[in-house]
Design an enzyme around this catalytic site. Structure first.
Site, PDB file in Angstrom:
ATOM      1  NE  ARG A  67     -61.360 -43.882  29.848  1.00  0.00           N
ATOM      2  CZ  ARG A  67     -61.361 -42.524  29.328  1.00  0.00           C
ATOM      3  NH1 ARG A  67     -60.781 -41.596  29.885  1.00  0.00           N
ATOM      4  NH2 ARG A  67     -62.021 -42.374  28.124  1.00  0.00           N
ATOM      5  CD  GLU A 104     -63.503 -33.493  25.103  1.00  0.00           C
ATOM      6  OE1 GLU A 104     -63.294 -34.307  25.788  1.00  0.00           O
ATOM      7  OE2 GLU A 104     -62.574 -32.424  24.872  1.00  0.00           O
TER       8      GLU A 104
HETATM    9  O1  PRP Z   1     -68.684 -36.247  29.318  1.00  0.00           O
HETATM   10  P1  PRP Z   1     -68.648 -37.007  28.188  1.00  0.00           P
HETATM   11  O2  PRP Z   1     -68.537 -35.863  27.016  1.00  0.00           O
HETATM   12  O3  PRP Z   1     -69.939 -38.092  27.893  1.00  0.00           O
HETATM   13  O4  PRP Z   1     -67.476 -37.860  28.141  1.00  0.00           O
HETATM   14  C1  PRP Z   1     -66.836 -38.384  29.349  1.00  0.00           C
HETATM   15  C2  PRP Z   1     -66.889 -39.826  28.959  1.00  0.00           C
HETATM   16  O5  PRP Z   1     -65.971 -40.219  28.083  1.00  0.00           O
HETATM   17  C3  PRP Z   1     -65.130 -41.363  28.408  1.00  0.00           C
HETATM   18  O6  PRP Z   1     -65.883 -42.384  28.112  1.00  0.00           O
HETATM   19  P2  PRP Z   1     -65.530 -43.272  26.727  1.00  0.00           P
HETATM   20  O7  PRP Z   1     -66.882 -43.287  26.205  1.00  0.00           O
HETATM   21  O8  PRP Z   1     -64.448 -42.810  25.957  1.00  0.00           O
HETATM   22  O9  PRP Z   1     -65.233 -44.623  27.194  1.00  0.00           O
HETATM   23  P3  PRP Z   1     -64.114 -45.740  27.885  1.00  0.00           P
HETATM   24  O10 PRP Z   1     -64.097 -45.394  29.459  1.00  0.00           O
HETATM   25  O11 PRP Z   1     -64.324 -47.156  27.674  1.00  0.00           O
HETATM   26  O12 PRP Z   1     -62.668 -45.278  27.425  1.00  0.00           O
HETATM   27  C4  PRP Z   1     -65.078 -41.122  29.822  1.00  0.00           C
HETATM   28  O13 PRP Z   1     -64.658 -42.461  30.473  1.00  0.00           O
HETATM   29  C5  PRP Z   1     -66.476 -40.679  30.303  1.00  0.00           C
HETATM   30  O14 PRP Z   1     -67.216 -41.756  30.598  1.00  0.00           O
HETATM   31  N1  ADE Z   2     -60.769 -35.214  27.158  1.00  0.00           N
HETATM   32  C1  ADE Z   2     -60.951 -36.198  27.804  1.00  0.00           C
HETATM   33  N2  ADE Z   2     -59.925 -37.039  28.409  1.00  0.00           N
HETATM   34  C2  ADE Z   2     -60.404 -38.305  28.881  1.00  0.00           C
HETATM   35  N3  ADE Z   2     -61.474 -38.876  28.725  1.00  0.00           N
HETATM   36  C3  ADE Z   2     -62.380 -38.074  28.251  1.00  0.00           C
HETATM   37  N4  ADE Z   2     -63.913 -38.482  27.804  1.00  0.00           N
HETATM   38  C4  ADE Z   2     -64.138 -37.392  27.300  1.00  0.00           C
HETATM   39  N5  ADE Z   2     -63.215 -36.462  27.082  1.00  0.00           N
HETATM   40  C5  ADE Z   2     -62.192 -36.893  27.681  1.00  0.00           C
END
Ligand code: PRP
Ligand code: ADE
Length: 183
Positions: A67, A104
């Site tokens: 994202r 998370e």
């Molecule tokens: O602060 P944190 O606990 O590390 O979480 C935040 C991250 O989690 C999500 O990524 P995700 O790895 O789900 O990937 P995506 O963007 O590919 O959906 C979001 O886009 C952040 O990069």
């Molecule tokens: N609660 C949440 N919603 C969307 N993206 C996330 N990445 C980590 N935690 C998330």
């Protein structure tokens, strides 16, 4: 960006959808798809990120898969800067630096190409969500390991009920961390 813009924050917040118990029970998922689909909100977000890159004197904008790419790439273009991806393990060819981290709802490894930055580059790191701080912590370490200076970090949304900001303190080493929206 000394303080968040309340008008922008209101617009962005109104386009972020809460999805309970996704991708697993107990997680309140912040879905940015409605924001991306709205030209006014996506445009305002892109201009805010590009403006921050210019304020900080960044020479590159870094986005975190996946994202983060969607936010960082148009911001880099709008600021007249190049874009550098930090990707999940195994997606980048050639020599890479790698860091593992917890998030998370799981764990993962991120990578950046060893030659991503020229000497003296200053980077703005952009992502959508700051939750536990695992993703950004690993990414900031990678930026430094690849030889760039960290100009700052901007996230669209900070989950203020999680300790992400505290966890990032050591990784930021004094660089500013801005959240356009805090929930
Ligand atoms: O602060 P944190 O606990 O590390 O979480 C935040 C991250 O989690 C999500 O990524 P995700 O790895 O789900 O990937 P995506 O963007 O590919 O959906 C979001 O886009 C952040 O990069
Ligand atoms: N609660 C949440 N919603 C969307 N993206 C996330 N990445 C980590 N935690 C998330």
């Amino acid at each position: 960006m000394t303080s968040p813009d309340p008008v922008l924050a209101e617009l962005l917040t109104s386009r972020i959808r809460d999805v309970p118990d996704y991708p697993k029970p107990g997680v309140l998922f912040k879905d940015i798809a409605p924001l991306l689909a709205d030209a006014e909100a996506f445009g305002a977000l892109t201009r805010a990120l590009a403006g921050r890159a210019a304020e900080l004197g960044a020479t590159k904008v870094v986005g975190l898969e996946a994202r983060g790419f969607v936010l960082a790439a148009p911001a880099a273009f709008a600021a007249g800067l190049g874009f550098v991806p930090i990707r999940k393990k195994g997606k980048l060819p050639g020599d890479v630096f790698a860091r593992s981290y917890d998030l998370e709802y799981g764990s993962a490894t991120l990578e950046v190409q060893c030659d991503a930055f020229a000497p003296g580059e200053k980077v703005l790191v952009v992502d959508d969500v700051l939750a536990t701080g695992g993703t950004l912590g690993a990414s900031l370490d990678l930026v430094r390991e690849a030889g760039a200076e960290l100009a700052g970090v901007v996230v669209l949304m900070e989950l203020g009920f999680l300790p992400g900001r505290e966890r990032l303190t050591g990784h930021l080493a004094g660089a500013p961390l801005d959240a356009l929206v805090t929930v």
